[in-house]
Design a protein around this motif. Structure first.
Motif, PDB file in Angstrom:
ATOM      1  N   LYS A 138       5.587 -21.737  -7.226  1.00  0.00           N
ATOM      2  CA  LYS A 138       6.477 -21.710  -6.075  1.00  0.00           C
ATOM      3  C   LYS A 138       6.385 -20.343  -5.427  1.00  0.00           C
ATOM      4  N   ASP A 139       6.263 -20.317  -4.107  1.00  0.00           N
ATOM      5  CA  ASP A 139       6.245 -19.066  -3.360  1.00  0.00           C
ATOM      6  C   ASP A 139       7.637 -18.738  -2.824  1.00  0.00           C
ATOM      7  N   VAL A 140       8.095 -17.539  -3.111  1.00  0.00           N
ATOM      8  CA  VAL A 140       9.344 -17.024  -2.552  1.00  0.00           C
ATOM      9  C   VAL A 140       8.974 -16.040  -1.443  1.00  0.00           C
ATOM     10  N   PRO A 141       9.245 -16.371  -0.183  1.00  0.00           N
ATOM     11  CA  PRO A 141       8.813 -15.503   0.916  1.00  0.00           C
ATOM     12  C   PRO A 141       9.434 -14.106   0.847  1.00  0.00           C
ATOM     13  N   ILE A 142       8.621 -13.096   1.099  1.00  0.00           N
ATOM     14  CA  ILE A 142       9.075 -11.707   1.189  1.00  0.00           C
ATOM     15  C   ILE A 142       8.422 -11.074   2.413  1.00  0.00           C
ATOM     16  N   THR A 143       9.021 -10.001   2.907  1.00  0.00           N
ATOM     17  CA  THR A 143       8.528  -9.347   4.125  1.00  0.00           C
ATOM     18  C   THR A 143       8.238  -7.883   3.838  1.00  0.00           C
ATOM     19  N   PRO A 144       6.980  -7.462   3.922  1.00  0.00           N
ATOM     20  CA  PRO A 144       6.667  -6.057   3.651  1.00  0.00           C
ATOM     21  C   PRO A 144       7.332  -5.136   4.668  1.00  0.00           C
ATOM     22  N   PRO A 145       7.790  -3.970   4.234  1.00  0.00           N
ATOM     23  CA  PRO A 145       8.282  -2.978   5.198  1.00  0.00           C
ATOM     24  C   PRO A 145       7.143  -2.485   6.073  1.00  0.00           C
ATOM     25  N   ALA A 146       7.506  -1.926   7.209  1.00  0.00           N
ATOM     26  CA  ALA A 146       6.497  -1.325   8.082  1.00  0.00           C
ATOM     27  C   ALA A 146       5.910  -0.094   7.410  1.00  0.00           C
ATOM     28  N   GLY A 147       4.611   0.103   7.570  1.00  0.00           N
ATOM     29  CA  GLY A 147       3.963   1.282   7.014  1.00  0.00           C
ATOM     30  C   GLY A 147       4.319   2.529   7.801  1.00  0.00           C
ATOM     31  N   GLY A 148       3.639   3.617   7.488  1.00  0.00           N
ATOM     32  CA  GLY A 148       3.935   4.870   8.170  1.00  0.00           C
ATOM     33  C   GLY A 148       2.840   5.882   7.955  1.00  0.00           C
ATOM     34  N   THR A 149       3.142   7.124   8.280  1.00  0.00           N
ATOM     35  CA  THR A 149       2.190   8.225   8.147  1.00  0.00           C
ATOM     36  C   THR A 149       2.909   9.417   7.532  1.00  0.00           C
ATOM     37  N   THR A 150       2.312  10.042   6.536  1.00  0.00           N
ATOM     38  CA  THR A 150       2.912  11.199   5.879  1.00  0.00           C
ATOM     39  C   THR A 150       2.762  12.438   6.763  1.00  0.00           C
ATOM     40  N   PRO A 151       3.513  13.515   6.450  1.00  0.00           N
ATOM     41  CA  PRO A 151       3.427  14.732   7.274  1.00  0.00           C
ATOM     42  C   PRO A 151       2.024  15.311   7.399  1.00  0.00           C
ATOM     43  N   ASP A 152       1.133  15.023   6.448  1.00  0.00           N
ATOM     44  CA  ASP A 152      -0.229  15.539   6.532  1.00  0.00           C
ATOM     45  C   ASP A 152      -1.184  14.537   7.166  1.00  0.00           C
ATOM     46  N   GLY A 153      -0.632  13.478   7.817  1.00  0.00           N
ATOM     47  CA  GLY A 153      -1.442  12.581   8.621  1.00  0.00           C
ATOM     48  C   GLY A 153      -2.077  11.420   7.890  1.00  0.00           C
ATOM     49  N   VAL A 154      -1.637  11.116   6.667  1.00  0.00           N
ATOM     50  CA  VAL A 154      -2.212  10.015   5.901  1.00  0.00           C
ATOM     51  C   VAL A 154      -1.388   8.744   6.144  1.00  0.00           C
ATOM     52  N   ALA A 155      -2.054   7.682   6.583  1.00  0.00           N
ATOM     53  CA  ALA A 155      -1.366   6.412   6.845  1.00  0.00           C
ATOM     54  C   ALA A 155      -1.216   5.614   5.553  1.00  0.00           C
ATOM     55  N   TYR A 156      -0.149   4.834   5.485  1.00  0.00           N
ATOM     56  CA  TYR A 156       0.085   3.993   4.311  1.00  0.00           C
ATOM     57  C   TYR A 156       0.731   2.685   4.727  1.00  0.00           C
ATOM     58  N   THR A 157       0.533   1.677   3.885  1.00  0.00           N
ATOM     59  CA  THR A 157       1.235   0.405   4.032  1.00  0.00           C
ATOM     60  C   THR A 157       1.979   0.134   2.730  1.00  0.00           C
ATOM     61  N   TYR A 158       2.527  -1.081   2.586  1.00  0.00           N
ATOM     62  CA  TYR A 158       3.335  -1.379   1.409  1.00  0.00           C
ATOM     63  C   TYR A 158       2.794  -2.553   0.622  1.00  0.00           C
ATOM     64  N   GLU A 159       2.948  -2.455  -0.708  1.00  0.00           N
ATOM     65  CA  GLU A 159       2.604  -3.533  -1.620  1.00  0.00           C
ATOM     66  C   GLU A 159       3.821  -3.876  -2.471  1.00  0.00           C
ATOM     67  N   ALA A 160       4.026  -5.176  -2.701  1.00  0.00           N
ATOM     68  CA  ALA A 160       5.089  -5.604  -3.607  1.00  0.00           C
ATOM     69  C   ALA A 160       4.732  -5.157  -5.018  1.00  0.00           C
TER      70      ALA A 160
END
Length: 641
Positions: free
Chosen positions: A150-172
């Protein structure tokens, strides 16, 4: 090489106590083969009396759960299974209904599952208990696993960028379960980890850690953003979800900081403060402990985190690795109601703080500090693991904290230490059922110490050990082989599977990770990555290969959660889907003839589910032996709010 006659460790005074009499229960919170009558008395001193037990055991507060019915489609029909609750009588039986029509010819008595042959995947089931010959009301409708999951729907948060310019996304990442809204169904508490999360030894900025509460239908109850001043990684955020105040709804406890935003949007502390240094570490600024309302995510109470970091170098280094090693758990320290346990440090100094949450406020129950005048020099420092275990190891009805190679008593005093040091994995349970009490198996990181060892959990006395000489990073103890009595044990640096007494049994399993009760017998299976395997002396048999999902925590390859969360006593596995848009729940499609009370009402197992997310995740173990040749499983002595 095995050392059949290891030198015993120097005992602490607690190790010299006489053992419990043979007639005492393995767990004072369980009564074996007794008819349990739970008598609800006002206040904390609730007791449950057994009609054929000479002594009354103190009842423990547990969740008031629904029947937890689940229907797993197999291609030829549906396996319907459900919970035997700790508050059900011993002689309860069950009838299974499909859309209001009974499908079993005689009541189900010897198990809590029923295979309905020929039924379609979408068949709708309920279960009715039969007590004293009288059929009770309908249960909740079955959770349908129409494709085996069974799949329980989840919604990843929006990613961002750290102060040194590195982009990131999110994983459960890691998840826990608790009844957050009091409806009798378990809800998920899920940690979202940014893709630039760091081990404490690694410098660099990270994204924020996000925590969601999600119901089984995918409804998100709330989202907490821990903010920029909580660094993200396996050792920084350990969350506990449990009903601490006994109101029938679980709370969620976490370490917080300036800028943490609760589930209502309110900010804790200063919203503008940024305590990160140029290496991304947070080594200054206030540290808090917050209790969140499980239903709304509202911060209900915030206190200073204990212990504070103080001087960073006093924890073992000056750059921020060891100061921010946190562990968390839940324990029945008074024998009846749960308390919150929050800890810091394990390589050198260790401090454990026990908290009660009652009447909307925190109260500190006790603090254990290895550097205090009471504990200094007694061998308690430097003994912690990357996880902890909780159990009543001395059979006094109250829980202890097994903190790696040392244990703290329910009153906050040191109970024992083996002085064998830090390690990555430990397993606590009735591993050797021929002995009285519980046992503890652990691996060691120190190359001068035994690679692994088995100890009496009450005293710390070493029962057997393996050779030293390696940093032994993985180890497991569980009954995976019916050909040897009790639990087997194996580890990464050893070359053989070992019996409960340390003897060589031959081929090691192919994985040294999690274990899981999946098939119909009480022998446990191997859980690693996204698969479940059955151990065999010449090789494993694949029982489940999950598709479209990912494991967590890098080489640890752990699921978001594994445990008895639905249906009968067998264990579900929860992985995030590959795109992190659902939590995918797998449940066994295999019938069993073994009947065991839901493990959610065995408080050692239940608290293990609560601490499973802590640092290097470890699988849960109940307070009694489940495996080949097991005795009739004991009934728990519990009450519900």
């Amino acid at each position: 090489m095995q050392h059949p006659h290891p030198h015993p460790q120097t005992p602490t005074p607690a190790q010299n106590r006489p053992g419990p009499p043979a007639h005492r229960r393995r767990r004072r919170t369980a009564v074996l083969a007794a008819t349990i009558a739970v008598t609800a008395l006002a206040g904390a001193g609730l007791t449950a009396l057994s009609t054929d037990s000479a002594e009354a055991a103190t009842a423990r507060q547990v969740e008031k759960l629904d029947r937890g019915v689940v229907s797993v489609y197999t291609g030829s029909g549906n396996l319907v299974s459900w919970r035997w609750l700790g508050t059900d009588p011993n002689d309860v039986s069950f009838n299974v209904y499909r859309a209001g029509t009974k499908v079993n010819s005689t009541p189900v008595t010897g198990s809590t599952n029923y295979f309905h042959s020929g039924a379609p995947a979408q068949a709708d089931y309920t279960v009715r208990a039969v007590v004293g010959g009288v059929e009770q009301a309908d249960s909740v409708h079955a959770v349908q696993l129409r494709t085996g999951y069974k799949d329980v729907p989840i919604t990843p948060p929006a990613g961002g960028t750290t102060p040194d310019g590195v982009a990131y996304t999110y994983e459960a990442n890691d998840a826990s379960v608790a009844d957050l809204d009091g409806d009798g169904a378990l809800d998920f508490v899920l940690k979202w980890q940014p893709t630039n999360a760091k081990d404490n030894s690694q410098s660099g900025y990270t994204g924020n850690t996000i925590v969601d509460a999600v119901k089984l239908d995918g409804t998100r109850l709330w989202r907490v953003d821990l903010g920029r001043n909580i660094r993200s990684g396996a050792h920084y955020t350990q969350f506990q979800a449990y009903d601490y105040d006994g109101d029938g709804k679980a709370e969620v406890a976490m370490k917080t900081a300036d800028g943490t935003r609760d589930g209502t949007g309110a900010v804790i502390g200063s919203s503008s403060a940024d305590h990160r240094n140029s290496s991304g570490y947070v080594l200054s600024g206030p540290e808090f402990l917050t209790m969140f309302n499980g239903q709304t995510g509202k911060a209900m109470g915030t206190v200073d985190y204990a212990p504070g970091r103080g001087t960073v170098s006093s924890w073992g280094d000056s750059y921020g690795n060891r100061v921010d090693r946190f562990l968390a758990g839940t324990a029945y320290l008074d024998g009846t109601r749960p308390s919150l346990v929050m800890a810091r440090g394990y390589y050198t100094r260790t401090v454990i703080a026990a908290w009660d949450w009652r009447g909307g406020a925190f109260t500190r129950r006790w603090t254990f500090d290895t550097s205090s005048s009471t504990n200094s020099g007694k061998g308690y420092d430097g003994q912690g693991n990357h996880s902890l275990s909780v159990a009543d190891v001395d059979a006094d009805g109250k829980d202890e904290i097994v903190y790696g190679a040392m244990t703290v008593d329910d009153n906050g005093n040191g109970l024992w230490t083996t002085r064998l040091g830090h390690g990555d994995a430990g397993h606590l349970g009735d591993l050797v059922p021929s002995r009285s009490g519980l046992e503890y198996f652990k691996v060691s990181e120190d190359t001068s110490k035994p690679g692994s060892w088995m100890a009496d959990a009450r005293t710390g006395q070493i029962l057997w050990q393996t050779a030293s000489g390696a940093d032994n990073g993985r180890g497991v103890a569980a009954d995976i082989y019916a050909g040897s009595a009790g639990a087997e044990a194996w580890s990464a640096s050893d070359t053989t599977l070992r019996s409960a007494t340390g003897a060589s049994l031959g081929r090691e399993p192919s994985s040294v990770n999690f274990v899981n009760w999946w098939d119909g017998d009480p022998v446990r299976e191997l859980l690693d990555g996204t698969r479940v395997d059955k151990y065999g002396t010449s090789g494993e048999t694949r029982l489940l290969t999950a598709s479209g999902v990912h494991s967590n925590n890098g080489t640890k390859s752990t699921p978001s959660l594994s445990g008895d969360i639905l249906g009968d006593w067998r264990e579900e596995v929860v992985w995030p889907t590959s795109n992190n848009t659902a939590l995918r729940i797998y449940s066994t499609p295999v019938e069993t003839a073994t009947k065991i009370t839901t493990l959610l009402h065995d408080t050692q197992y239940r608290t293990a589910l609560a601490w499973q997310n802590t640092a290097y995740n470890q699988p849960p173990h109940p307070s009694f032996f489940i495996g080949s040749g097991m005795a009739t499983a004991p009934r728990p002595t519990v009450y519900t709010p």
